[in-house]
Design an enzyme around this catalytic site. Structure first.
Site, PDB file in Angstrom:
ATOM      1  N   ARG A  41       0.810  -1.213   0.000  1.00 13.66           N
ATOM      2  CA  ARG A  41       0.000   0.000   0.000  1.00 13.66           C
ATOM      3  C   ARG A  41       0.851   1.274   0.000  1.00 13.66           C
ATOM      4  NH1 ARG A  41      -5.337   1.055   2.026  1.00 13.66           N
ATOM      5  NH2 ARG A  41      -5.538   2.903   3.351  1.00 13.66           N
ATOM      6  N   LEU A  94      -6.807   6.397  -0.205  1.00 16.76           N
ATOM      7  CA  LEU A  94      -6.497   4.977  -0.231  1.00 16.76           C
ATOM      8  C   LEU A  94      -7.555   4.320   0.640  1.00 16.76           C
ATOM      9  CD1 LEU A  94      -2.619   4.919   0.184  1.00 16.76           C
ATOM     10  CD2 LEU A  94      -3.866   3.636  -1.550  1.00 16.76           C
ATOM     11  N   SER A  95      -8.445   3.570   0.016  1.00 23.61           N
ATOM     12  CA  SER A  95      -9.566   2.996   0.760  1.00 23.61           C
ATOM     13  C   SER A  95      -9.087   2.020   1.823  1.00 23.61           C
ATOM     14  CB  SER A  95     -10.525   2.288  -0.201  1.00 23.61           C
ATOM     15  OG  SER A  95     -11.082   3.199  -1.115  1.00 23.61           O
ATOM     16  N   CYS A  96      -9.956   1.740   2.775  1.00 23.87           N
ATOM     17  CA  CYS A  96      -9.649   0.775   3.831  1.00 23.87           C
ATOM     18  C   CYS A  96      -9.162  -0.532   3.210  1.00 23.87           C
ATOM     19  CB  CYS A  96     -10.880   0.484   4.674  1.00 23.87           C
ATOM     20  SG  CYS A  96     -11.787   1.924   5.237  1.00 23.87           S
TER      21      CYS A  96
END
Length: 387
Positions: A41, A94-96
């Protein structure tokens, strides 16, 4: 903690362990974990993130505070990392990690698939899709923001991900490389654009967040003109960039005193944590926005309809709960009526709901069965709750 590779490895390890502990890895799609291990990520996170300090969004720069930056990137499984603000509101993130994993599971990508992603953002989700599609597949990602598109394309190129990033309006899909086996949107929409149906191969799937609560996976029919499918999960996503800003509770109330007040005897705890109830209220009251909070006295809530009516529900120290309402509508009364109707109907669970996009353009959510079950039309935008 310094910003060296060893520190990032430790943050990644903690993030993976948190996903393990919460059982958030999709069991039917082990490739998701392998893809996230191969494409961390943090590689896709910009050097500036935004953190809410309780009053305002504050910038967190990697060069200034690398440890806090890394902790934001690799926060808990259910925490997003805000990457962009527009008009002092989050516009990209940045999504979960858990939600990204769950949606990838729903997309059901296979090697060789042709995929259209709508909303490139940082490029992380597109890279994960490309990892699964492999060298025989193809991923096209459409981004409306020129800066995000350029940055994401550069990051994707550095990682070796085979993704074509195109600048455009996601509601139009991307016709030049259609049709696609899968279409996935990373932002919320109120209605499914016709282009998404037309650009998906019959039998292919479209996965997208709907409004402010859940996301669906629809399968396009053999005629290529309609689609139907089930609710797959709960999540809150950014709206499409052209979605009109919704007035806040404070703006709707405009410092007006309530027109009516009364005591509530209902246990409000389900309003704060029962996802099935929240889904039912969303369907019954599509234009009513509400949020809840909990303090030492109990559950509190704020409601408004985006125009003139508003309400607050306040837990008092003496154990009572009072509802204050203003405007032409009595929103707490409407909420209680919808709540009672849901219970009377058997408290239908959220995963018993689906959505259909008909050939004539009609769109509706249904419960139990798309032909015989109760249905709710998909209509006007509702926006999202803000302070």
């Amino acid at each position: 903690m310094s910003d060296d590779p060893d520190d990032l490895v430790e943050h990644r390890r903690r993030s993976t362990a948190a996903m393990d502990d919460s059982g958030a890895w999709p069991k039917d799609s082990p490739w998701v974990r392998a893809a996230m291990d191969a494409l961390p990520r943090d590689v896709f996170a910009p050097d500036r993130l935004w953190d809410w300090d309780g009053h305002a969004w504050t910038p967190i720069d990697r060069t200034v505070d690398p440890d806090r930056w890394a902790r934001l990137v690799h926060a808990g499984p259910y925490d997003a990392a805000v990457t962009e603000l527009v008009d002092d509101r989050p516009s990209s993130s940045l999504s979960c990690t858990s939600i990204v994993a769950d949606m990838l599971d729903s997309v059901d990508v296979e090697p060789g698939h042709r995929i259209l992603e709508l909303g490139t953002g940082t490029g992380w989700n597109a890279a994960l899709l490309a990892h699964r599609a492999g060298p025989t597949g193809h991923v096209t990602s459409v981004e409306a923001d020129p800066t995000l598109a350029t940055t994401a394309a550069a990051t994707l190129a550095r990682t070796g991900a085979r993704v074509d990033v195109e600048l455009g309006d996601g509601t139009l899909g991307w016709a030049p490389t259609a049709p696609y086996d899968r279409i996935v949107a990373t932002y919320a929409v109120e209605r499914v654009p016709r282009a998404w149906i037309e650009q998906t191969t019959p039998g292919g799937d479209i996965v997208f967040p709907w409004t402010r609560l859940g996301y669906f996976a629809l399968t396009v029919a053999k005629d290529g003109r309609s689609a139907t499918g089930w609710l797959h999960g709960l999540a809150q996503f950014m709206n499409a960039r052209d979605t009109p800003a919704t007035p806040t509770h404070r703006q709707v109330r405009a410092d007006r005193d309530p027109d009516h007040e009364h005591l509530l005897s209902r246990d409000l705890r389900p309003l704060h944590k029962n996802a099935h109830l929240l889904w039912a209220l969303r369907l019954a009251l599509p234009d009513v926005l509400f949020d809840t909070s909990v303090d030492a006295d109990g559950v509190n809530a704020r409601l408004h309809d985006g125009t003139e009516s508003w309400a607050t529900v306040s837990a008092l120290p003496d154990g009572r709960t009072i509802a204050s309402q203003g405007g032409p509508r009595r929103l707490v009364d409407e909420l209680e009526a919808a709540w009672d109707a849901w219970i009377a109907a058997g408290a239908v669970g959220l995963y018993d709901h689906g959505m259909t996009v008909a050939p004539d353009g009609e769109q509706f959510v249904w419960a139990g069965d798309p032909d015989t079950g109760p249905r709710w039309p998909v209509s006007a935008p509702a926006g999202s709750m803000t302070e």
